[in-house]
Design a protein around this motif. Structure first.
Motif, PDB file in Angstrom:
ATOM      1  N   MET A 258       0.865  -1.199   0.000  1.00 18.44           N
ATOM      2  CA  MET A 258       0.000   0.000   0.000  1.00 18.44           C
ATOM      3  C   MET A 258       0.895   1.240   0.000  1.00 18.44           C
ATOM      4  SD  MET A 258      -2.764  -1.241   2.910  1.00 18.44           S
ATOM      5  CE  MET A 258      -1.632  -1.204   4.299  1.00 18.44           C
ATOM      6  N   ASP A 259       1.234   1.721  -1.192  1.00 21.23           N
ATOM      7  CA  ASP A 259       2.218   2.804  -1.289  1.00 21.23           C
ATOM      8  C   ASP A 259       1.607   4.050  -1.935  1.00 21.23           C
ATOM      9  OD1 ASP A 259       4.671   3.988  -0.957  1.00 21.23           O
ATOM     10  OD2 ASP A 259       5.599   3.020  -2.700  1.00 21.23           O
ATOM     11  N   GLY A 260       2.129   5.222  -1.531  1.00 15.67           N
ATOM     12  CA  GLY A 260       1.731   6.477  -2.164  1.00 15.67           C
ATOM     13  C   GLY A 260       0.977   7.434  -1.253  1.00 15.67           C
ATOM     14  N   ASN A 261       0.903   7.106   0.023  1.00 18.74           N
ATOM     15  CA  ASN A 261       0.189   7.986   0.960  1.00 18.74           C
ATOM     16  C   ASN A 261       0.837   9.367   1.043  1.00 18.74           C
ATOM     17  OD1 ASN A 261      -1.268   5.689   1.500  1.00 18.74           O
ATOM     18  ND2 ASN A 261      -0.477   5.399   3.570  1.00 18.74           N
ATOM     19  N   GLY A 262       2.179   9.382   1.104  1.00 13.67           N
ATOM     20  CA  GLY A 262       2.900  10.655   1.245  1.00 13.67           C
ATOM     21  C   GLY A 262       2.684  11.555   0.039  1.00 13.67           C
ATOM     22  N   ARG A 263       2.755  10.969  -1.160  1.00 15.09           N
ATOM     23  CA  ARG A 263       2.561  11.773  -2.381  1.00 15.09           C
ATOM     24  C   ARG A 263       1.121  12.251  -2.494  1.00 15.09           C
ATOM     25  NH1 ARG A 263       5.328   7.312  -5.927  1.00 15.09           N
ATOM     26  NH2 ARG A 263       5.170   6.290  -3.891  1.00 15.09           N
ATOM     27  N   TRP A 264       0.192  11.423  -2.096  1.00 16.82           N
ATOM     28  CA  TRP A 264      -1.229  11.818  -2.119  1.00 16.82           C
ATOM     29  C   TRP A 264      -1.425  13.061  -1.250  1.00 16.82           C
ATOM     30  CZ3 TRP A 264      -5.244  12.593   1.260  1.00 16.82           C
ATOM     31  CH2 TRP A 264      -6.558  12.524   0.748  1.00 16.82           C
TER      32      TRP A 264
ATOM     33  N   GLY B 216      12.983   4.372  10.082  1.00 15.10           N
ATOM     34  CA  GLY B 216      13.961   5.403   9.718  1.00 15.10           C
ATOM     35  C   GLY B 216      13.327   6.700   9.244  1.00 15.10           C
ATOM     36  N   ARG B 217      12.008   6.775   9.213  1.00 16.76           N
ATOM     37  CA  ARG B 217      11.335   8.028   8.816  1.00 16.76           C
ATOM     38  C   ARG B 217      11.408   9.050   9.952  1.00 16.76           C
ATOM     39  NH1 ARG B 217       6.345   6.811   4.739  1.00 16.76           N
ATOM     40  NH2 ARG B 217       7.512   5.386   3.416  1.00 16.76           N
ATOM     41  N   PRO B 218      11.095  10.319   9.662  1.00 16.36           N
ATOM     42  CA  PRO B 218      11.141  11.322  10.729  1.00 16.36           C
ATOM     43  C   PRO B 218      10.294  10.894  11.936  1.00 16.36           C
ATOM     44  CG  PRO B 218      10.775  12.366   8.586  1.00 16.36           C
ATOM     45  CD  PRO B 218      10.697  10.876   8.361  1.00 16.36           C
TER      46      PRO B 218
HETATM   47 MG    MG Z   1       6.389   4.942  -0.235  1.00 16.97          MG
END
Ligand code: MG
Ligand code: IPE
Ligand code: IPE
Length: 243
Positions: free
Chosen positions: A26-32, A77-79
Motif C-alpha cells: 500500500m504505497d503512495g500515501n505521502g505523495r497523495w 527510519g522516517r522522521p
Molecule cells: Mg512509499
C-alpha cells in the motif's frame, strides 16, 4: 539415447479464475498528501479508508486471504514525527475498524515484530486477533514492523537455536519458523503508486507470485482497482518453471 521424458502427467499451465490469495504493498500515501499540501499523516489517514474499501470488496471478488504491508522494518527510519503519528493512527484504526471487520467475518492477524511498538498498540493488536479468531470469511494479514530479510534471519536463528540438523533444513522446516507459517503464499502481489519494487515484502512467499503494478496512489485505491488487478491476473499463465 531416447529423449528425456518427464515423469508424471503433462503440465497444463492455466490461470485460475481468480487469485484467492492477494498481497498489497500500500504505497503512495505521502505523495497523495503532498499533492494536496497536507502532511503525510493526512495521506496515511486516507490510506486507512482505502484499506476499509478494499477489505469490504475482497470476499465478493473471490479473495480468501489478503496480506497488506502497513509498516516495514525500514519505516522506523522516517522522521520521528511521522513514525509517532503512524503508531497513533494504527491504534485508532484498530479501534475504529474492529466492529465492521468483525461484522464482515474478517479474521485479522499481524505479521512482524511486536517488541518495538508502544505497549498499548501491542495490546490492541493482540485483542483484535483474539476477538476475530473465530471469523472465516476473509483472512486479513497486516504486515507491521515487517521485513522479509529480518523474518528469514529470525527463522534461521530459531532453527540453529533448536539444534536442527542441517540435513533436516528444508523448505517446510524454514517456513514453519516464519512469522506466520499458516499464511498462504500470495497468488498476486499488487503495488500501488507506480513504484516497481518489493521493498522487503514477502520475498520467500512470493517466489511464484504474479505481480500487478498500478500508478494509482494507495488512498485512491478501492474495489474497482482490486477487481481490475484480479482481471489482469486471470489472463496470466502461471508456469512454475514447467513447459
Ligand atoms: Mg512509499
Ligand atoms: C506507504 O505510503 C505507507 C507507509 C510506508 C507507511 P508512503 O508514505 O510510503 O507514501 P509515498 O511513497 O511517500 O508517497
Ligand atoms: C513499502 O513502502 C512499505 C509499505 C508500504 C508499508 P515504502 O514507501 O517504505 O518503500 P520504498 O522506500 O519506496 O521502497
Amino acid at each position: 539415447m531416447g529423449r528425456l521424458r518427464r515423469a508424471g502427467p503433462a503440465f497444463e499451465p492455466e490461470a485460475p479464475a481468480t487469485a484467492a490469495n492477494v498481497a498489497i504493498i500500500m504505497d503512495g500515501n505521502g505523495r497523495w498528501a503532498a499533492r494536496r499540501g497536507l502532511p503525510p499523516l493526512a495521506g496515511h489517514r486516507a490510506g486507512t479508508r482505502a484499506l476499509h474499501r478494499t477489505v469490504e470488496a475482497a470476499p465478493g471478488l473471490g479473495v480468501r486471504s489478503l496480506a497488506v504491508y502497513a509498516f516495514s522494518t525500514e519505516n522506523w527510519g522516517r522522521p520521528e514525527r511521522e513514525v509517532d503519528d503512524l503508531m497513533t493512527l494504527f491504534a485508532e484504526t484498530i479501534e475504529r475498524e474492529f466492529p465492521d471487520l468483525d461484522r464482515q467475518g474478517v479474521r485479522v492477524r499481524f505479521v512482524g515484530r511486536r517488541d518495538r511498538c508502544p505497549d498499548s498498540l501491542r495490546a490492541l493488536m493482540e485483542d483484535m486477533e483474539a476477538r476475530t479468531s473465530g471469523n472465516t470469511r476473509l483472512d486479513l494479514w497486516v504486515a507491521f514492523d515487517y521485513g522479509s530479510r529480518a523474518e528469514i534471519l529470525h527463522a534461521v536463528r530459531a532453527m540453529i537455536a533448536a539444534g536442527t540438523d542441517p540435513a533436516d533444513v528444508d523448505e517446510a522446516r524454514l517456513r514453519a519458523h516464519l512469522h506466520a507459517p499458516e499464511m498462504p503464499d500470495p497468488d498476486l502481489v499488487i503495488r500501488t503508486s507506480g513504484e516497481m519494487r518489493m521493498s522487503n515484502f514477502l520475498l520467500w512467499q512470493s517466489a511464484y507470485a504474479e505481480f500487478e503494478f498500478t500508478t494509482t496512489l494507495w488512498p485512491d485505491f478501492g474495489g474497482a482497482d482490486l477487481e481490475a488487478a484480479l482481471r489482469a491476473y486471470a489472463g496470466r499463465q502461471r508456469r512454475f518453471g514447467r513447459r
